[in-house]
Design a protein around this motif. Sequence first.
Motif, short mmCIF file in Angstrom:
data_model
loop_
_atom_site.label_atom_id
_atom_site.label_comp_id
_atom_site.label_asym_id
_atom_site.label_seq_id
_atom_site.Cartn_x
_atom_site.Cartn_y
_atom_site.Cartn_z
N GLY A 1 -66.70 -17.94 12.32
CA GLY A 1 -66.96 -19.60 12.32
C GLY A 1 -65.87 -20.11 13.02
N PRO A 2 -65.90 -21.30 13.62
CA PRO A 2 -65.04 -21.98 14.28
C PRO A 2 -63.64 -22.03 13.49
N LEU A 3 -62.50 -22.09 13.96
CA LEU A 3 -61.29 -22.18 13.39
C LEU A 3 -60.73 -23.64 13.45
N GLU A 4 -60.35 -24.28 12.54
CA GLU A 4 -59.86 -25.74 12.35
C GLU A 4 -58.51 -25.61 13.27
N GLN A 5 -58.52 -26.88 13.85
CA GLN A 5 -57.35 -27.13 14.72
C GLN A 5 -56.65 -28.38 13.96
N PHE A 6 -55.04 -28.09 13.81
CA PHE A 6 -54.32 -29.41 13.06
C PHE A 6 -53.54 -29.82 14.12
N THR A 7 -53.02 -29.38 15.30
CA THR A 7 -52.52 -29.99 16.19
C THR A 7 -52.81 -29.07 17.50
N PRO A 8 -52.66 -29.88 18.68
CA PRO A 8 -52.70 -29.06 19.82
C PRO A 8 -52.25 -27.50 19.99
N SER A 9 -51.09 -27.05 19.10
CA SER A 9 -50.68 -26.06 19.37
C SER A 9 -51.30 -24.71 18.28
N THR A 10 -52.39 -25.27 17.55
CA THR A 10 -52.93 -24.32 16.69
C THR A 10 -53.88 -23.31 17.49
N PRO A 11 -53.55 -22.05 17.22
CA PRO A 11 -54.39 -21.03 17.84
C PRO A 11 -55.42 -20.80 17.28
N ILE A 12 -56.74 -21.24 18.05
CA ILE A 12 -57.95 -21.22 17.55
C ILE A 12 -58.97 -20.43 18.14
N THR A 13 -58.45 -19.65 19.18
CA THR A 13 -59.54 -18.75 19.85
C THR A 13 -58.67 -17.33 19.54
N ALA A 14 -59.62 -16.25 20.04
CA ALA A 14 -59.35 -14.81 20.16
C ALA A 14 -57.78 -14.97 20.86
N ASP A 15 -58.19 -15.44 22.25
CA ASP A 15 -57.11 -15.23 23.34
C ASP A 15 -55.76 -15.89 22.68
N ALA A 16 -56.02 -16.82 22.17
CA ALA A 16 -54.56 -17.52 21.50
C ALA A 16 -53.94 -16.93 20.42
N LEU A 17 -54.92 -16.29 19.27
CA LEU A 17 -54.48 -15.76 18.05
C LEU A 17 -54.12 -14.67 18.29
N VAL A 18 -54.75 -13.81 18.82
CA VAL A 18 -54.48 -12.21 18.54
C VAL A 18 -53.03 -11.73 19.33
N PRO A 19 -52.56 -12.38 20.50
CA PRO A 19 -51.24 -12.16 20.84
C PRO A 19 -50.25 -12.47 19.77
N VAL A 20 -50.42 -13.66 19.03
CA VAL A 20 -49.52 -14.05 18.21
C VAL A 20 -49.64 -13.07 16.86
N LEU A 21 -50.78 -12.63 16.20
CA LEU A 21 -50.79 -11.92 15.32
C LEU A 21 -50.05 -10.55 15.88
N GLU A 22 -50.27 -9.94 17.09
CA GLU A 22 -49.65 -8.81 17.70
C GLU A 22 -48.19 -8.95 17.51
N GLU A 23 -47.61 -10.15 18.07
CA GLU A 23 -46.35 -10.40 17.95
C GLU A 23 -45.65 -10.38 16.48
N THR A 24 -46.34 -10.84 15.56
CA THR A 24 -46.00 -11.08 14.33
C THR A 24 -45.87 -9.59 13.70
N LEU A 25 -46.86 -8.76 14.04
CA LEU A 25 -46.83 -7.46 13.53
C LEU A 25 -45.77 -6.44 14.11
N ASP A 26 -45.28 -6.66 15.37
CA ASP A 26 -44.09 -5.91 16.08
C ASP A 26 -43.04 -6.36 15.63
#
Length: 264
Positions: free
Chosen positions: A161-186
């Motif tokens: 389902g769609p992801l809630e956007q709290f501010t313009p900086s909230t990652p709500i798409t795969a293109d925005a979220l996945v790189p952030v998760l990868e960086e966190t994991l790294d």
Amino acid sequence: MAHDGGLALVRKSVEVLDLLAARGEATAAQLAEELGEPRSSVYRLLSSLQGLDMVEGGSRRGTFRLGFHLLSLGTAVVERFDERRFAQPVMERLHDETGETVYLCVRRGREAVCIERLDGRRVQSLALKLGGALPLHAGAASRVLLAFQDRSTWSDYLEQGPLEQFTPSTPITADALVPVLEETLDTGISVSDQDVTIGVAALGVPILDYRGQVRAALSISGVREAILGADTAAGLRERLVEAGQEVSRALGWQAVAGAVADFG
């Protein structure tokens, strides 16, 4: 039929308690409007809950708020978490050293639930209260809990389902979220830069158990300049990583096959 009626009453009671938790205080009329129920029915329900000490009179005439009986129930739930017991002294030290808000969160479905919070001396963010929750894509602690799952969990989360956007900086798409998760994991550390509340930033690290599985997330939050500023960021990251490792060791992390892992 009686069973269905009883279940409906329990569900309505929970909805009333949830609304009072969100609002702080409310009148029967306000609650009735929110629930779409007759005011008389809501008032009877509030009277019953008041008789059980789950609801009490508010600070203003005609208002209601949560009662003290819920405190003992909430305490019983929170105290079952080993993560909280081991993290408490570490959190207190981190709070004393930094003066910032410190959180401990665990995953519940698609959310990160705050099971402990020590308020900062300079700013107290209201986005994540004790017992409150944020979706796993928003905030430092939340994304730690998602990042340290396998990638199929990432995909499932994005597909549900769609992801809630709290501010313009909230990652709500795969293109925005996945790189952030990868960086966190790294890197072993999650950075939230105003993606939940404008002007507020946070850092988060995982709490791992003896299997190396994420059990919780430890986070520190405050005004952006205090958390991500050039003069403070490196020191805060180091303190937070050390705190996360200390709690993880208490849960048995690093005791597997003599290996010394490093998530910082």
